[in-house]
Design an enzyme around this catalytic site. Sequence first.
Site, PDB file in Angstrom:
ATOM      1  N   ASP A 189       5.055   0.585   0.640  1.00 11.69           N
ATOM      2  CA  ASP A 189       4.465  -0.725   0.314  1.00 11.69           C
ATOM      3  C   ASP A 189       4.239  -0.915  -1.179  1.00 11.69           C
ATOM      4  OD1 ASP A 189       4.172  -1.469   3.110  1.00 11.69           O
ATOM      5  OD2 ASP A 189       2.710   0.135   3.147  1.00 11.69           O
ATOM      6  N   HIS A 190       5.226  -0.514  -1.948  1.00  7.40           N
ATOM      7  CA  HIS A 190       5.105  -0.638  -3.401  1.00  7.40           C
ATOM      8  C   HIS A 190       6.082  -1.673  -3.962  1.00  7.40           C
ATOM      9  CE1 HIS A 190       3.411   3.750  -3.761  1.00  7.40           C
ATOM     10  NE2 HIS A 190       2.588   2.920  -3.157  1.00  7.40           N
ATOM     11  N   GLN A 191       6.372  -2.726  -3.231  1.00 18.08           N
ATOM     12  CA  GLN A 191       7.350  -3.716  -3.722  1.00 18.08           C
ATOM     13  C   GLN A 191       6.938  -4.268  -5.096  1.00 18.08           C
ATOM     14  OE1 GLN A 191       5.824  -4.787  -0.449  1.00 18.08           O
ATOM     15  NE2 GLN A 191       7.096  -3.219   0.449  1.00 18.08           N
TER      16      GLN A 191
END
Length: 623
Positions: free
Chosen positions: A554-556
Amino acid sequence: MRWFFYLLCFTAVQNNAQMDSRRFMDYWTDLFRPLPRNPREGFIPDYIPKDQEEFDFIIIGAGSAGSVLANRLTEVPQWKVLLIESGGNENFFSDIPIFAPFLSLTPMNWGYTSMPEPRACRDLRGKVCFLPRGRVLGGSSVLNFLIYQRGHPEDFNDWARMGNEGWSYDEILPYFKKSENIGIKELRNSSYHGVGGYLNIEYAPYHSPLEKPFKQAAEELGYKWRDPNGEKVIGFSKPQATMRNGRRCSSSKAFLEPIRFRPNLKVSKYSTVSKILIDPLTKTATGVEFSKWNKSMQVRARREVISSAGSIGSAQLLMVSGVGPKEHLQEFGIPTITDLPVGYNLQDHVTFSGNAFIVNQTGMTMNDLAAASPFVAAAYMSGRGPLTLPGGAAGLAFVHTKYSHDLDKTRPDIELVMGAGSLAGDAVGILRSLLGVTDEWYWKVYSSLPYNMRQSTFSINPVLIRPNSVGRLMLRSSNFADHPRIHLNYFADLNDLRTMIEGVRMVEKVISTKAFQRYNTKLHTTPFPGCESLLFDSDEYWECAIMQTSITLDHQVGTCKMAPAGDPTGVVSPRLQVHGIRGLRVADASIMPRIPAAHTHAAVVMIAEKAGDLIKQDWGIPT
Ligand SMILES: Cc1cc2nc3c(=O)[nH]c(=O)nc-3n(C[C@H](O)[C@H](O)[C@H](O)COP(=O)(O)OP(=O)(O)OC[C@H]3O[C@@H](n4cnc5c(N)ncnc54)[C@H](O)[C@@H]3O)c2cc1C
Ligand SMILES: *[C@@H]1O[C@H](CO)[C@@H](O)[C@H](O)[C@H]1NC(C)=O
Ligand SMILES: *[C@@H]1O[C@H](CO)[C@@H](O)[C@H](O)[C@H]1NC(C)=O
Ligand SMILES: *[C@@H]1O[C@H](CO)[C@@H](O)[C@H](O)[C@H]1NC(C)=O
């Protein structure tokens, strides 16, 4: 554990109800925020703006970045600031660090999913990757796993080398330190850490029994146990976490709650911006359109509109407002105000999390501890115990593999995250839901383990922290309410896949150390569905397994890339102004030109701190 779960469900249902009752629920869930509470924390009052009301600055999104920016801009007493957030308040559950994985199953998550990926998430629910994003005061810093990790100095020097003046490591380190209040005793006088800032950084006040073997394994393998936010990154460590007295210290709790009564700050909750208003003739942003309690209205910005809606929200908002790739906007009949490559340059960290390691002793892993729930809950009330483990993570390691495209061996390309439990021990199915693993998959892989052995498992997951593959975010329609089409393109570059296999091998090395063999630690060897025909533990097998079940950390980042004028790949300038538009900036994860080799929250907070200073400088306020 069970009563926590019921209460969680109840809260979720309540949050889903009509908006008005949701507002009531805010007060209700606030009562359950545990005591003793830090005197700086408290309920943020909701402001209902009038149609066409004017503010100096309008900030879209109260997430990791927006909360910081709202704080820094309202330090100027004559500036009236409106902060618009789509979600509501944090609550009792989101405060509990180990519950992080559950929060993505509540309405605090926007609930995005990716498009089908050719090389990832192939065997997950719906054959897509889940992309949780926070929709709550504090944004994704409320859903996240609390890990505070900044990145390698060269990650930021790379940004500067791309022409982004002012973003070299030496220039941004003061902003990391400005936010920080480091609670780790031995780091309080480190020149890399700050004291007295709004954001508390602590170790979980709990030592997982796995911490000791992890530390010893590091020694056996020749790695240092060190502060990975200090001078060197490669090495093993206990995770530093955004935590205050054993509870989550989200961006909202850190930066907004202490200033909630500043007269020049207005926070409008449950308000979703549908469009940034831009005058097509003067190319100036003049305000935003949003809906609250099902009523649509507009507010005006005298000075600037700042989008801090995150990598997905900011890119989507710019495009529906006429800022984006011309051909793409034309598909949806959106008149192009400025033709910019919004949505390109999407980067993310992917992780392989299906493996479980079995130990021959009870009491070593998380799942065992859940059995003692009354004691665990009691310990939490005083800010201690296993519930304080950040997302269940008990150890981190940063390593450099032979596939790294970088000759600089001080730069890690794989991170290992040790979890105090594993997917195998997920009896209730919550972790399965988060990861998108189907029940069928779970039972196929883990039913061969007896219940008590499933409980005695933990995980070490490799994360690909310097990916080459790049994705793209595209609109689905001209309506902000329609979730965008997100192509992550994980492993499009095959070197990424090879590096990830090296990550799996690195985990195997850690497990075979004497430190872990003391517990006869073994990998669970039932092959993953779809990969049964391949020789177990061969490179081909892991390649298959990785493509079947890899998920995102979840590091977009990167969809509104920062690059100087004249660079055709840039969306915002090094002063974070949208190229070709006046009065509009972006300040959040989306501006990163290249993803740092770290969890992204710390860097986002740094970006917002710097944005605060850039804005003050541009309006002649001394910083
Ligand atoms: C499950 C999960 C685990 C993670 N784990 C970690 C970790 O352990 N460590 C770490 O460093 N990072 C972690 N991250 C990543 C990190 O939290 C994010 O990179 C960071 O929070 C992004 O900050 P942001 O300000 O760019 O966006 P966000 O924090 O997502 O903020 C965007 C805000 O804008 C609001 N918004 C969006 N669109 C609109 C609109 N149209 N109108 C009004 N409001 C809007 C959203 O509701 C949200 O509050 C994790 C993320 C997730 C989701
Ligand atoms: C502070 O730093 C010095 C060395 O720079 C070290 O010897 C000392 O132990 C440190 N103090 C604390 C409290 O960590
Ligand atoms: C919101 O508006 C839509 C359409 O205008 C309507 O169908 C819906 O019932 C409304 N919801 C509430 C909570 O008023
Ligand atoms: C676990 O395995 C180790 C190594 O084989 C052995 O020495 C130890 O006695 C075992 N412990 C238990 C509780 O079985």
